[in-house]
Design an enzyme around this catalytic site. Structure first.
Site, PDB file in Angstrom:
ATOM      1  CB  CYS A  47      -0.842   0.100   1.192  1.00 32.95           C
ATOM      2  SG  CYS A  47      -1.840   1.438   1.346  1.00 32.95           S
ATOM      3  CB  CYS A  72      -4.897   6.479  -2.927  1.00 31.11           C
ATOM      4  SG  CYS A  72      -3.472   5.168  -3.370  1.00 31.11           S
ATOM      5  CB  THR A  91      -3.907   4.333   4.885  1.00 35.06           C
ATOM      6  OG1 THR A  91      -4.574   3.090   5.060  1.00 35.06           O
ATOM      7  CG2 THR A  91      -2.778   3.893   3.871  1.00 35.06           C
ATOM      8  CD  GLU A 123      -3.105   0.564   7.287  1.00 34.92           C
ATOM      9  OE1 GLU A 123      -2.301  -0.558   7.384  1.00 34.92           O
ATOM     10  OE2 GLU A 123      -3.393   0.906   6.058  1.00 34.92           O
ATOM     11  CG  HIS A 148     -10.013   4.665  -0.605  1.00 33.62           C
ATOM     12  ND1 HIS A 148      -8.901   5.225  -0.828  1.00 33.62           N
ATOM     13  CD2 HIS A 148      -9.588   3.698   0.529  1.00 33.62           C
ATOM     14  CE1 HIS A 148      -8.011   4.581  -0.353  1.00 33.62           C
ATOM     15  NE2 HIS A 148      -8.173   3.600   0.339  1.00 33.62           N
ATOM     16  CE1 TYR A 186      -8.517   0.647  -1.037  1.00 33.66           C
ATOM     17  CE2 TYR A 186      -9.190  -1.800  -0.130  1.00 33.66           C
ATOM     18  CZ  TYR A 186      -8.623  -0.353   0.273  1.00 33.66           C
ATOM     19  OH  TYR A 186      -8.397  -0.073   1.487  1.00 33.66           O
ATOM     20  CB  CYS A 243      -3.804   0.011  -5.040  1.00 36.32           C
ATOM     21  SG  CYS A 243      -5.266  -0.686  -3.609  1.00 36.32           S
ATOM     22  CD  GLU A 293      -5.276  -1.173   2.937  1.00 30.35           C
ATOM     23  OE1 GLU A 293      -4.508  -1.407   1.997  1.00 30.35           O
ATOM     24  OE2 GLU A 293      -5.133  -0.170   3.454  1.00 30.35           O
TER      25      GLU A 293
END
Ligand code: SF4
Ligand code: FE
Length: 486
Positions: free
Chosen positions: A98, A102, A189, A256, A291, A295, A298, A446
């Site tokens: 990650c 973003c 994050t 995180e 978001h 996904y 990413c 995640e």
């Protein structure tokens, strides 16, 4: 735009209050537990410097006319939305983790359009303030931690009904020059690798919860902020002598943190929502929509790395020609590209907001994320199947390097004769990293809970799927005459 090195130096200047394993971390930038996650964010700067990635990694700002990193951009078209997903796949491929930046980009786009609509209704000036703030972010190429999720306490109770009023971040004082806030944001994050936090409410609010309807920006080293770095599976391998091989991916990571706001003052020019509770739901829906689109980029990029690792493991084991292995690799690609198709589809079907930036198709973005709660698990299962049990039983790099037993490890862990034992161990450790180690946070859990747990998408799908029009279609085809119903 900042270079990768300038980004790293800029973080060094911040005086953040960070804790890990009960101890204050004086220098987060160079801390071995934190540095891999910082390296992932740094990649978003490094790639933007490369001419071959300029189209996907950069854009022209609609606010300043300057070329900026796409992570700071307000999407101006469906093409921008598609390029965002392509950028995220690329960053996932280059980091296998990650890369954190973003959340800020998704917050910019959601707050930009929502503040415009708040101002239209209430005559406030949040949008103007936010535009000025975003120009500052773009000009300085900052990394921003978009922060939505509160600790939430008792899930059956609304924010104002909690036994502890701080379970949701809230306004404790309104002054002529700003507000004071208290509470926390969980699972943040990239918090420790960011220049600022950009706060949003975590759910739709009623009037009684209006103190919790708040959005603002604040530097990560502001007075009253404490960040507690989260643990990850196998994380202390980073502190071992032979961490390079045993981590599987020693260069990059994600992270995180729990971010605490203990009576933090926010000046008015950084406040973008203050008690307009009827807009909290809109902001949440838009941020989570963006978001959930993210996904589809990413996780696909990280999936590309995992598929490549599984294919190499098969080759190193001498199993690459087995038909079931070939079929499993095809299935992994099919699942991964299905996620990408969802990311592209919700982007291509995007539309313009009242403020002028572009938003994804909310139904398709939620379908995208719902698939992400499932398909990476199957991809990971197939990778483990192909890798074989050695992935979790093999000795450490320290044993491979040992004078006493190294030759045994070298001899007995070899697969095909023309591949070194070390390389076979390295690829198995990478698969372990992605399925069970530090990167499993990003690739597995995640995928389940990031950008909202599966049920949150199902609620949105039920709201967006327009069931009545589908019933009408069926009635028409079946020649239903409702006058015959009693
Ligand atoms: Fe970006 Fe994905 Fe990390 Fe979210 S989970 S910040 S979309 S890399
Ligand atoms: Fe995430």
């Amino acid at each position: 735009m900042m270079t990768k090195d300038q980004y790293i130096e800029s973080l060094r200047k911040l005086k953040m209050n960070v804790y890990y394993m009960g101890e204050k971390i004086e220098n987060p930038v160079d801390h071995p537990m934190i540095r891999p996650s910082l390296n992932s964010v740094a990649m978003t700067y490094e790639l933007a410097e490369k001419p071959e990635y300029q189209e996907v990694m950069t854009a022209i700002s609609n606010l300043t006319g300057k070329r900026i990193n796409r992570f700071c951009h307000l999407h101006q078209s469906t093409e921008d939305l598609v390029n965002k997903v392509k950028m995220q796949r690329l960053c996932g491929q280059k980091t296998s983790a990650c890369f954190q930046r973003c959340v800020g980009m998704d917050a910019f786009n959601a707050i930009y359009s929502t503040t415009f609509e708040i101002d239209q209704k209430y005559g406030t000036e949040y949008h103007k303030r936010f535009v000025e703030y975003l120009k500052y972010v773009q000009d300085n190429d900052l990394t921003i931690d978009g922060a939505m999720t509160d600790p939430k306490g008792d899930r059956s109770l609304s924010p104002s009904k909690q036994a502890d009023p701080d379970m949701y971040l809230h306004i404790v004082e309104i002054r002529p020059d700003g507000i004071v806030v208290r509470g926390a944001k969980a699972h943040q994050t990239g918090a420790v690798n960011s220049h600022e936090h950009l706060i949003m409410p975590t759910q739709a609010m009623k009037e009684e919860d209006k103190a919790y309807a708040v959005s603002f920006a604040v530097p990560t080293d502001a007075e009253g902020i404490t960040m507690i770095y989260g643990r990850q599976s196998c994380d202390t391998r980073k502190l071992e002598e032979y961490h390079d091989m045993d981590l599987g991916n020693s260069t990059f990571g994600g992270h995180e943190a729990l971010v605490i706001f203990d009576n933090v003052f926010i000046p008015n020019d950084r406040v973008f929502m203050c008690q307009e509770y009827d807009f909290a739901g809109m902001l949440v829906e838009r941020f989570s929509g963006y978001h959930r689109q993210s996904y589809g980029g990413c996780k696909v990029g990280v999936g590309d790395v995992l598929i490549g690792a599984a294919a190499l493991a098969a080759e190193y084991n001498g199993a690459a020609k087995a038909s079931h292995i070939k079929d499993k690799l095809i299935e992994m690609n099919h699942l991964n590209e299905t996620l990408y198709a969802c990311g592209i589809a919700c982007s291509a079907e995007g539309c313009k907001t009242a403020a002028g930036n572009y938003q994804i198709d909310l139904l398709l973005a939620n379908v995208c994320k719902q698939n992400v709660t499932r398909l990476p698990y199957e991809i990971a299962r197939l990778a483990e199947d192909i890798a074989g049990g050695l992935m979790v039983t093999m000795p450490s790099e320290a044993d491979l390097r040992s004078k006493e037993v190294g030759h045994y490890v070298e001899k007995y862990l070899r697969g095909v004769a023309n591949v070194s034992t070390e390389n076979r161990m390295r690829i198995l450790r990478l698969i372990e990293n992605l399925t069970l180690g530090t990167a499993a946070v990003g690739y597995r859990t995640e995928s389940m809970h990031g950008a909202g747990s599966p049920q949150a998408q199902r609620i949105m799908i039920s709201r967006q799927c327009d069931m009545e029009s589908k019933k009408q279609l069926a009635k028409t085809i079946a020649h239903i005459d409702e006058s015959q119903n009693k």
